[in-house]
Design a protein around this motif. Structure first.
Motif, PDB file in Angstrom:
ATOM      1  N   ARG A   1       0.939  -1.076   0.116  1.00 50.06           N
ATOM      2  CA  ARG A   1       0.044  -0.145   0.079  1.00 50.06           C
ATOM      3  C   ARG A   1       0.976   1.285  -0.071  1.00 50.06           C
ATOM      4  O   ARG A   1       0.603   2.324  -0.538  1.00 50.06           O
ATOM      5  CB  ARG A   1      -1.073  -0.097   1.236  1.00 50.06           C
ATOM      6  CG  ARG A   1      -2.037  -0.848   1.166  1.00 50.06           C
ATOM      7  CD  ARG A   1      -3.441  -0.448   2.028  1.00 50.06           C
ATOM      8  NE  ARG A   1      -2.690  -0.790   3.440  1.00 50.06           N
ATOM      9  CZ  ARG A   1      -2.773  -1.964   4.015  1.00 50.06           C
ATOM     10  NH1 ARG A   1      -3.414  -2.957   3.651  1.00 50.06           N
ATOM     11  NH2 ARG A   1      -2.409  -2.099   5.276  1.00 50.06           N
ATOM     12  N   SER A   2       1.943   1.427   0.676  1.00 46.68           N
ATOM     13  CA  SER A   2       2.913   2.521   0.868  1.00 46.68           C
ATOM     14  C   SER A   2       3.334   2.645  -0.457  1.00 46.68           C
ATOM     15  O   SER A   2       3.617   3.868  -0.997  1.00 46.68           O
ATOM     16  CB  SER A   2       3.968   2.487   1.855  1.00 46.68           C
ATOM     17  OG  SER A   2       4.779   1.314   1.510  1.00 46.68           O
TER      18      SER A   2
ATOM     19  N   GLU B   1       2.222   1.699  -3.518  1.00 49.84           N
ATOM     20  CA  GLU B   1       1.039   2.467  -4.423  1.00 49.84           C
ATOM     21  C   GLU B   1       0.936   3.786  -3.988  1.00 49.84           C
ATOM     22  O   GLU B   1       0.603   4.803  -4.926  1.00 49.84           O
ATOM     23  CB  GLU B   1      -0.081   1.513  -3.998  1.00 49.84           C
ATOM     24  CG  GLU B   1      -0.153   0.354  -4.737  1.00 49.84           C
ATOM     25  CD  GLU B   1      -1.195  -0.612  -4.583  1.00 49.84           C
ATOM     26  OE1 GLU B   1      -2.210  -0.047  -3.892  1.00 49.84           O
ATOM     27  OE2 GLU B   1      -1.456  -1.767  -5.082  1.00 49.84           O
ATOM     28  N   GLN B   2       1.192   4.251  -2.699  1.00 49.15           N
ATOM     29  CA  GLN B   2       0.865   5.585  -2.268  1.00 49.15           C
ATOM     30  C   GLN B   2       2.001   6.436  -2.842  1.00 49.15           C
ATOM     31  O   GLN B   2       1.670   7.549  -3.346  1.00 49.15           O
ATOM     32  CB  GLN B   2       0.656   5.641  -0.928  1.00 49.15           C
ATOM     33  CG  GLN B   2       0.424   7.183  -0.148  1.00 49.15           C
ATOM     34  CD  GLN B   2      -1.202   7.513  -0.680  1.00 49.15           C
ATOM     35  OE1 GLN B   2      -1.868   6.748  -0.795  1.00 49.15           O
ATOM     36  NE2 GLN B   2      -1.103   8.831  -1.023  1.00 49.15           N
ATOM     37  N   ASN B   3       3.090   5.854  -2.591  1.00 51.16           N
ATOM     38  CA  ASN B   3       4.367   6.617  -3.158  1.00 51.16           C
ATOM     39  C   ASN B   3       4.189   6.880  -4.724  1.00 51.16           C
ATOM     40  O   ASN B   3       4.990   7.752  -5.480  1.00 51.16           O
ATOM     41  CB  ASN B   3       5.615   6.054  -2.976  1.00 51.16           C
ATOM     42  CG  ASN B   3       6.013   6.015  -1.334  1.00 51.16           C
ATOM     43  OD1 ASN B   3       5.595   6.850  -0.767  1.00 51.16           O
ATOM     44  ND2 ASN B   3       6.768   4.962  -0.769  1.00 51.16           N
ATOM     45  N   SER B   4       3.705   5.845  -5.445  1.00 52.44           N
ATOM     46  CA  SER B   4       3.476   6.204  -7.008  1.00 52.44           C
ATOM     47  C   SER B   4       2.767   7.467  -7.236  1.00 52.44           C
ATOM     48  O   SER B   4       2.997   7.961  -8.504  1.00 52.44           O
ATOM     49  CB  SER B   4       2.943   4.910  -7.679  1.00 52.44           C
ATOM     50  OG  SER B   4       1.308   4.972  -7.131  1.00 52.44           O
ATOM     51  N   LYS B   5       1.936   7.919  -6.385  1.00 54.92           N
ATOM     52  CA  LYS B   5       1.319   9.225  -6.718  1.00 54.92           C
ATOM     53  C   LYS B   5       2.224  10.376  -6.515  1.00 54.92           C
ATOM     54  O   LYS B   5       1.854  11.590  -6.703  1.00 54.92           O
ATOM     55  CB  LYS B   5       0.065   9.171  -5.935  1.00 54.92           C
ATOM     56  CG  LYS B   5      -0.934   8.237  -6.068  1.00 54.92           C
ATOM     57  CD  LYS B   5      -2.288   8.218  -5.569  1.00 54.92           C
ATOM     58  CE  LYS B   5      -3.138   7.040  -5.796  1.00 54.92           C
ATOM     59  NZ  LYS B   5      -4.332   7.107  -4.877  1.00 54.92           N
ATOM     60  N   ASP B   6       3.267  10.322  -5.676  1.00 52.89           N
ATOM     61  CA  ASP B   6       4.118  11.417  -5.232  1.00 52.89           C
ATOM     62  C   ASP B   6       5.235  11.693  -6.149  1.00 52.89           C
ATOM     63  O   ASP B   6       6.210  10.997  -6.253  1.00 52.89           O
ATOM     64  CB  ASP B   6       4.701  11.057  -4.009  1.00 52.89           C
ATOM     65  CG  ASP B   6       5.511  12.335  -3.360  1.00 52.89           C
ATOM     66  OD1 ASP B   6       5.522  13.377  -3.961  1.00 52.89           O
ATOM     67  OD2 ASP B   6       5.953  12.299  -2.239  1.00 52.89           O
TER      68      ASP B   6
END
Length: 961
Positions: free
Chosen positions: A904-905, A907-912
């Motif tokens: 999940r982290s 996937e979240q970093n992929s947006k940053d």
């Protein structure tokens, strides 16, 4: 009085053909009076007639039944007082009575006549006041409604009646002149009142005496002031309340203390009068038997008018005219001409003295008097009587334009007279700057130092000069009277002018410096700004001392105990005085160095440091040599004389020139050392910005090729690429590599990209630099700054480099790359094996049954008995060992959750996106970062959205990343 000049200052009015109106000619005219714009005539038939201006009949009325003997028209109130005969009521009562009429109140008697109200009737003679012939009559108006009436009799008595006649509140008293039995010598021929303050006095004239009664005394006191008198109609009063009597031999004036001036006008005085300061006389000429009417101007001793007239019966003054009434009832009205006409008459006869006396005696305005004086001065000037003409012109000061007089005497070259006029002009405070200039020029041309001293030191009542200070100083300087100019400047507090004389005219520099030191700091600062250039040129050391006293606290801090920033802000700044050093930079440098040594926290320290840097870093300050400074020889003169000297002399001058060049180089080096110290000391490590202008400092270093300063500034500003650019420009390869070693170490906060720039430099150098390239490659290889292919491409541009330079580097990099490839291959094989095993296990779980053979509980390790729970991970538990609703293996759940959390982290970093690009930029190998993101599956997912729109598909992909 035949020597008195005769003039026609009066003229006849109404064409000389006026007469009493026919309405008045019914009876004989017995008496006349004037006042309040009317002429009043009393006749023997008892009628009183009033005439308007121009002797036009107004109205008449019957005042007495028989005859009107005397009357007087009052000035303050419109009352008419008459004395006449009425019908006798009884033999014991006299028919003579006194009446008072109010001319403002008329009572109508039918339609044909108008009679004023008679507000009072009084019998003159009573038992206490026996009847006698009335010879004179006079009324004095006191405070309303009080009247004082004096009636003179032929027996030497004067009956006085005082009080409010209308209300019959009166007081009677009698005055006795003398006791002469002969009535012809005791008759009262004239009366006159005189108010002397609060004292009221009465003049009484008989044919043989002149007496005065003091009516303020009780009883009234009589005093005989002369033993001669006069006949009837020869008594009058002047406008100064002087008694005037006329006798055949002369006319006499009397004051309260006795006889005054006497004027010897011969002839019998039939009538005497006074009009606007003129004496009026009707004189009988015994030789011709005719009467002459004369108007005397006693002040100017001239006869203003003279005219032969018929027999005069009455004389009075009204409407600004003199009115003579003849026995045949014809009249003569004489009026005074205007001042302009009189003056024109005198000017035509060149009687300027008379004209001046005339305007002064008649109290003409100052402008008119000045005009007469001007014409008189012009007349005297035309006669070349310059001294007397100037006396007249001086009297016109304040009214006549001075340039009129000055032009005349400039043309005539009468410098003494002109000086006198200009002096008077200054005394009266009416001089302009030009007048001051002219007067001082007169003094200097006359070389009259004594008068010049008096003029320069003259002051008015306020202690100020009577002339324009700047003009006086300018003229005195031009005439080389420098001491006088300095006196005026010092007295007036014009310090800048005082110093200008000292410095520019006299060259007394020491005295000028002492004077500046004595001034207030504010004034001293102003003068130094104006004349500092001259002082610096001739007395640089002492001038700098004065500047230091002005710009520093100079003992104030020691008296106060500490330095005050507020006090420093009040002091002048050295920046204010920079302009005076424009031609003397060494002195400026000396001044600023002394100031910075003494004052550490100056408000203007940035500007001061900027100026010092400019002085320190300049290539040439034109320092004078010792010999030039000692003897003051001009550089250009030396050069010119040297060029004309013999070759032998030229050869002697060469060593001196070499010594001068050496001295200049040494001075330049010392200044640059000072400049570098200033650059470092004025930028402490605790300050973000230095105490000078960085941009200016960089420009100065570049302009003057000061490499050390430029390198320090670039390094301090962390402009490392500019630092190595300086080394590249000077081709200092050793320094360049040393600089990169110091500034390119990433472990110490340096910039590794400097080695890339250095490699590019050597790749484009175009000369053999094998040794330097090897050193550079060592650090590039150590920090893995560039891939080998880039190194090869960069160095291939230098044709002077051979393959041997990079052979070892390429071999080591290939060996290193081979090892890395081998390691990556083994890792790939391992990952493939693990992946295959995991796939088989997943397939087995999907297709085959699992046999659970554990005999002990994983949680409590006791023998497993029913009920039991078995998980696919091959762990088994007692049902009692699990919590309620427990659906995951307690042993494997934490590891599984950590994997899910990591996913999940990621996937979240992929947006940053910013973080991704930052990692790519900061990494040595950006491709490895991208590969890592793909390996973790962060950017491998793509959107399943519609592909119909290319733009939306791209957006979905980036959003998935």
């Amino acid at each position: 009085m035949y020597q008195w000049r005769k003039f026609e200052f009066f003229e006849e009015k109404y064409g000389g053909k006026s007469s009493i109106p026919e309405d008045v000619t019914a009876g004989k005219i017995e008496c006349c009076s004037s006042g309040r714009g009317k002429v009043v005539i009393g006749c023997d038939d008892g009628t009183v007639s009033l005439l308007d201006r121009g002797l036009k009949f107004n109205f008449s009325f019957q005042s007495h039944s028989s005859s009107v003997l005397f009357l007087q028209h009052l000035k303050q109130r419109n009352f008419l007082v008459t004395v006449g005969e009425d019908e006798q009521i009884s033999p014991q009562q006299s028919a003579m009575c006194l009446k008072v009429f109010d001319l403002d109140k008329m009572q109508s008697e039918g339609t044909s006549a108008t009679t004023p109200d008679c507000i009072g009737i009084l019998r003159i003679f009573t038992n206490q006041f026996p009847e006698a012939n009335i010879t004179s009559f006079l009324v004095l108006e006191e405070a309303p409604p009080i009247l004082l009436i004096a009636i003179g009799l032929d027996n030497g008595c004067i009956y006085c009646i005082k009080g409010d006649i209308a209300r019959e509140r009166i007081t009677r008293f009698k005055l006795q002149v003398d006791n002469v039995s002969d009535k012809s010598h005791s008759s009262i021929t004239g009366l006159g009142f005189k108010m002397d303050g609060q004292a009221l006095q009465l003049f009484a004239v008989t044919p043989d005496s002149v007496s005065i009664f003091s009516l303020h005394n009780q009883p009234p006191r009589r005093q005989t002031i002369d033993q001669i008198g006069c006949n009837f109609n020869s008594v009058t009063m002047s406008d100064r309340s002087e008694l005037i009597i006329g006798r055949p031999e002369a006319v006499y004036f009397y004051e309260v203390d006795g006889r005054g001036p006497c004027w010897a006008f011969e002839g019998e005085k039939k009538f005497l009068g006074w009009f606007r300061g003129y004496l009026l006389c009707v004189i009988a000429d015994q030789r011709t038997g005719k009467d002459t009417f004369n108007v005397y101007d006693l002040k100017n001793r001239l006869i203003a008018h003279s005219l032969v007239v018929k027999e005069v019966s009455h004389m009075l003054c009204e409407w600004g005219n003199i009115i003579l009434i003849m026995t045949d009832k014809s009249t003569l009205c004489i009026g005074e001409k205007d001042m302009e006409s009189k003056l024109d008459m005198l000017f035509k006869k060149n009687l300027y003295t008379v004209a001046i006396n005339l305007v002064q005696s008649q109290q003409a305005d100052a402008a008119a008097t000045a005009e007469v004086l001007r014409k008189y001065g012009d007349h005297l000037y035309s006669k070349q009587d310059y001294d007397e003409a100037m006396a007249q012109y001086i009297s016109t000061i304040g009214h006549l334009e001075p340039s009129y007089v000055i032009q005349k005497f400039l043309d005539a070259q009468r410098i003494y007279n002109l000086t006198n006029y200009l002096e008077k002009l200054h005394e009266k405070g009416l001089a302009s700057k030009d007048h001051t200039t002219l007067l001082l020029n007169c003094y200097t041309k006359l070389k009259d130092v004594e008068k010049l001293n008096v003029f320069i030191k003259s002051e008015d009542n306020a202690g100020e000069h009577k002339f324009d200070v700047e003009t006086a100083i300018r003229v005195c300087r031009a005439a080389n009277y420098h001491e006088h100019a300095m006196y005026v400047a010092k007295k007036a507090g014009r310090h800048e002018l005082y110093l200008k004389i000292l410095l520019e005219d006299l060259g007394r520099y020491e005295e000028a410096l002492q004077y500046i030191s004595s001034l207030e700091p504010s004034q001293a600062g102003v003068t130094v700004k104006e004349y500092g250039k001259i002082l610096i040129e001739h007395k640089p050391v002492k001038t700098i001392e004065i500047l230091m006293r002005l710009c520093t606290e100079d003992g104030e801090s020691t008296r106060r105990g500490s330095s005050s920033s507020a006090y420093l802000n009040m002091l002048p700044s050295p920046v204010d005085f920079l302009n005076i050093f424009i031609h003397h930079p060494p002195s400026l440098m000396d001044f600023l160095e002394k100031y910075t040594d003494r004052v550490k926290d100056s408000p203007a320290q940035v500007e001061i440091h900027n100026t010092l840097l400019e002085l320190y870093l300049s290539n040439d300050l034109n320092f004078p040599s010792i010999s030039q400074a000692s003897n003051g020889v001009d550089h250009t003169l030396k050069a010119r004389s040297g060029s004309l000297a013999m070759p032998k002399a030229e050869s002697k001058l060469k060593p001196s020139a070499d010594r001068n060049d050496t001295s200049k180089e040494r001075d330049c080096m010392e200044r640059r050392e000072k400049g570098l110290r200033l650059l470092k000391s004025a930028w402490p490590s605790d300050l973000e910005q230095p105490l000078y202008d960085v941009d200016l400092a960089i420009i100065l270093c570049e302009m003057n090729a000061f490499k050390e300063g430029l390198l320090y500034l670039y390094e301090k500003m962390k402009l490392y690429k500019e630092v190595i650019a300086c080394y590249m420009q000077s081709q200092d390869h050793e320094g360049l590599i040393a600089c990169c070693k110091r500034l390119g170490d990433s472990g110490k906060g340096g910039d590794p990209s400097l080695w890339v720039d250095l490699l590019n430099y050597f790749g484009e150098l175009g000369e053999d630099c094998s040794k330097e390239v090897k050193d550079v490659l060592t650090y590039i290889e150590r920090d893995d700054i560039l891939p080998p292919i880039i190194v090869l491409q960069t160095l291939s541009r230098n044709p002077c480099l051979t393959l041997s330079v990079i052979k070892d580097y390429i071999a080591r990099k290939l060996e290193q790359e081979s090892k890395m490839i081998e390691e990556d291959r083994r890792a790939i094989e391992k990952y493939q094996e693990d992946t295959s095993t995991m796939r088989k296990e997943i397939q087995d779980l999907r297709t085959n049954a699992r046999i659970f053979q554990l005999s002990k509980c994983t949680a409590c390790t006791f023998t497993l008995d029913l009920p039991a729970v078995h998980f696919m991970c091959m762990h088994s538990f007692h049902q009692r060992c699990l919590g309620d609703n427990e659906k995951e293996c307690p042993e494997c759940a934490p590891e599984y959750r950590s994997v899910l959390e990591t996913k999940r982290s990621l996937e979240q970093n992929s947006k940053d996106q910013d973080r991704f690009f930052q990692q790519v930029k900061s990494s040595k190998d950006g491709f490895s970062v991208i590969a890592e993101y793909f390996g973790k599956g962060i950017i491998s997912k793509t959107s399943n959205g519609s592909t119909g729109n290319g733009r939306s598909g791209a957006t979905s992909s980036s959003s998935g990343f």
